[in-house]
Design an enzyme around this catalytic site. Sequence first.
Site, PDB file in Angstrom:
ATOM      1  N   PRO A  60      -3.192 -14.374   0.523  1.00 48.68           N
ATOM      2  CA  PRO A  60      -4.007 -15.599   0.618  1.00 48.68           C
ATOM      3  C   PRO A  60      -5.489 -15.298   0.729  1.00 48.68           C
ATOM      4  O   PRO A  60      -5.898 -14.311   1.342  1.00 48.68           O
ATOM      5  CB  PRO A  60      -3.477 -16.255   1.905  1.00 48.68           C
ATOM      6  CG  PRO A  60      -2.133 -15.662   2.134  1.00 48.68           C
ATOM      7  CD  PRO A  60      -2.201 -14.276   1.603  1.00 48.68           C
ATOM      8  N   VAL A  85      -7.768 -14.580  -1.618  1.00 51.58           N
ATOM      9  CA  VAL A  85      -8.452 -13.607  -2.488  1.00 51.58           C
ATOM     10  C   VAL A  85      -8.984 -14.256  -3.759  1.00 51.58           C
ATOM     11  O   VAL A  85      -9.536 -13.575  -4.616  1.00 51.58           O
ATOM     12  CB  VAL A  85      -7.511 -12.440  -2.846  1.00 51.58           C
ATOM     13  CG1 VAL A  85      -7.181 -11.624  -1.618  1.00 51.58           C
ATOM     14  CG2 VAL A  85      -6.247 -12.924  -3.527  1.00 51.58           C
ATOM     15  N   GLY A  86      -8.800 -15.589  -3.937  1.00 50.81           N
ATOM     16  CA  GLY A  86      -9.436 -16.277  -5.054  1.00 50.81           C
ATOM     17  C   GLY A  86      -8.530 -16.637  -6.213  1.00 50.81           C
ATOM     18  O   GLY A  86      -9.015 -16.804  -7.328  1.00 50.81           O
ATOM     19  N   LYS A  87      -7.236 -16.794  -5.975  1.00 51.14           N
ATOM     20  CA  LYS A  87      -6.322 -17.113  -7.077  1.00 51.14           C
ATOM     21  C   LYS A  87      -6.589 -18.511  -7.633  1.00 51.14           C
ATOM     22  O   LYS A  87      -6.718 -18.706  -8.843  1.00 51.14           O
ATOM     23  CB  LYS A  87      -4.868 -16.997  -6.598  1.00 51.14           C
ATOM     24  CG  LYS A  87      -4.477 -15.610  -6.116  1.00 51.14           C
ATOM     25  CD  LYS A  87      -3.014 -15.519  -5.771  1.00 51.14           C
ATOM     26  CE  LYS A  87      -2.634 -16.383  -4.579  1.00 51.14           C
ATOM     27  NZ  LYS A  87      -3.283 -15.961  -3.327  1.00 51.14           N
ATOM     28  N   SER A 123      10.080   1.442   2.977  1.00 53.74           N
ATOM     29  CA  SER A 123       8.925   2.339   2.962  1.00 53.74           C
ATOM     30  C   SER A 123       8.594   2.920   4.333  1.00 53.74           C
ATOM     31  O   SER A 123       7.701   3.765   4.448  1.00 53.74           O
ATOM     32  CB  SER A 123       7.692   1.609   2.403  1.00 53.74           C
ATOM     33  OG  SER A 123       7.352   0.509   3.209  1.00 53.74           O
ATOM     34  N   LYS A 134      -1.900  -1.173   1.685  1.00 55.55           N
ATOM     35  CA  LYS A 134      -1.531  -0.380   2.856  1.00 55.55           C
ATOM     36  C   LYS A 134      -2.676   0.540   3.268  1.00 55.55           C
ATOM     37  O   LYS A 134      -3.005   0.657   4.463  1.00 55.55           O
ATOM     38  CB  LYS A 134      -0.278   0.435   2.565  1.00 55.55           C
ATOM     39  CG  LYS A 134       0.981  -0.406   2.365  1.00 55.55           C
ATOM     40  CD  LYS A 134       2.171   0.477   2.002  1.00 55.55           C
ATOM     41  CE  LYS A 134       3.443  -0.355   1.834  1.00 55.55           C
ATOM     42  NZ  LYS A 134       4.609   0.478   1.458  1.00 55.55           N
TER      43      LYS A 134
END
Length: 783
Positions: free
Chosen positions: A354, A356-358, A675, A718
């Site tokens: 959320p 980041v400018g989508k 992971s 990460k």
Amino acid sequence: MAETCMLPMIPLRGMVVFPYMIIHLDVGRDKSIAALEKAMVDDRKIMLAVQKNPDVDDPQQDDIYDVGTVAEINQLIKMPGGTVRVLVEGLYRGVIRRSYEEDNVYMCEVEERKDPIDTSIGMEALTRAVTHEFEDWVRMSKKIPPETLVSVVLIDDAGRLADLIASHLNLKLETRQAILECIDIKERLEKLYQVLAKELEILKLEQQIGTKVRQHLEKNQREYYLREQIKVIKKELGEQDSRDEEIENYRKKLEEGEFPEETRKTIEKEIRRLSTMSANNVEGTVTTNYLDWLLALPWEKKSQDTVSIDKAKRILDHDHYGLQKVKDRILDYLAVHKLAPESPAAILCLVGPPGVGKTSLAASIARATGRTFVRASLGGIRDEAEIRGHRRTYVGALPGRIIEGIRNAGTRNPVFLLDEVDKMASDYRGDPSAALLEVLDPAQNNTFSDHYIELPFDLSDVLWIVTANNLGNIPRELRDRMEIITLSTYTSFEKLEIAKKYLVPRQRENNGLKPGDIRFGAGVIDLIIDQYTRESGVRELERMIGGVCRRAARRIVEGEEVPITVTKHNLTDFLGRAKFVETKASHTPQVGVVTGMAWTEVGGAILPTEATVLKGKGKLILTGQLGDVMQESAQAALSYIRSRAEVLHLKPDFYETDDIHVHLPEGAVPKDGPSAGITMATAMISALTNRKVRSDVAMTGEITLRGNVLPIGGLKEKVLAAYREGMRTIILPKENVRDIEDIPEAVRNDLTFVPAEQMDEVLATVLLPAEESTVKDMTAKGE
């Protein structure tokens, strides 16, 4: 041999005179008037021939057809203005052998061609056929009085009959001349029969068209008359006429709008149905709502694309800082659309955490293409009807969000953003993601059918853009139809530039401040980023800057002098105490404490992992709300440790006498994924061997039973999270080395990356030697 004679000649313009034809001619050219005067002096005979080009004022022999009519002058009257009106009667055909000019008079040598008498049966049959065709033509055209028809039909001479019929037909000049040039009677009649047959076909088509037009007019007049009667009846009954005005308005919109044929028929049917309903009928509201939707949809309306790569690049650079790879992908996409606008456009799927400018990227694409921008949020949708709409049989039925967005756009080719598509769910009401397959599939969406509209609507011209936080939550069959573009977490430097260029000016304006009313001191925004926000995007950062601006606005209203200066020392006066002073990571090496890395829907995060060894019966205790995959990773890590017990200098029966407890703090937050395998293995080995773990190292990787380190996803997010928490060494799977270049250079240069293929390499990097652990421990105690 045919007789020849010398006669004066009048070149005719745009008309043909046949033998036995009596007609008035207006003569105005000097040479033609002189020819008339010479004919009156001689035997009153004159040659009438047609000019090939009526615009030639002084025609020569090549400008005149060779075959004409020898006529007799019956009357000659001089008119005002110098013209002469003459009444002539055609006598017989004549062929011009030569022509010349003598004393300003057209003269010609004419060879007489009179029709022979032919009484054969074939000629009689041909004559009857032509006569029947002419009778049909007269009956259908109604251009000739019946008495004229009788006088023509009674003629026995076939040649004369043909000439009189031709003279009554309204034919082109070339056709009339062609009939005149038919010297042979049989050929003339055959030619005339073909002409009459063609004229009859034309008349039949005209009558059919006229009949349809009259029927349509009669139907409209009848409907108008009946509607007026209904109005009068309703007025007498005292009923409201608002329904009538509404129906007239619908009819006007239908006439003015552009609709597919099937849609137009449906609208007409619904209007007729509405006109028969009583004003109190509850079905009337359902029908009017349906008509409102049908008439409001842009069935044929499209906006003009203005795709310019230079313009698109300027808009993207102006609206968004960084995201260079994402912008390049979008520009590539727009370039393909410009070269092949008719081919189905790819569906863009913008995936990222959320903030980041989508959504703003989708709006910029709309601005760059000159299209209308429409957004539909799909988060939390469980009902398929939200996409396809409800059947009209249900109370309160409405179209789905797709058709609603198209109506709001006003064009059938907007930029349509489907936001938060990964937040959809399914239950007994259907699967919304399955309904989206038809919407986004170029092979199907040209005939998309909404349950409410019940008519195919073409969605193939829509530019579809989909956004999601987690690609894994999107069904695979839906994902296969989209082109994935990943937006990653912003670095601190990128957040700083975004704040300076976009967030501060926007929040200053939104809170009523002028540019000189507030100043942010050096390092203030960096401090807000580090100590007041922990996010992948910039939403929380913008809220914090907005909070500073609101507090500054209050101070100005209370009378404080401007500019209001915000510094590191007084930032707490604006935002309160810092939220994130300490990092989650440990600052000192400890036994059984390892820093892992995780990827979440909101970006990257570190995953502190603790392990301790207790006397027990060999149980593996896992806490911290771990998912099934993570629990299986812990089991695999323990199996690896048991297989390597001798190498790790562990008691052979440690798994029978000791319990191992692995805990991941923040137990209220669900955690899952493979992971963290090497992280949990390292924590358990550290606890079992009593060796401390370096506190400046973060790691990620899946572990196998043989200690192999397998690749993972989300490395960039990460690593950025670990860097934010003060980590300076990153252990990663060797196969993920190629992903290091995605990490910003400023961060990359400040970190040490350790690729690992085997668990032994991880342990060699992160575990401190036993004697070093002891020394560090004594130093920490002050001994």
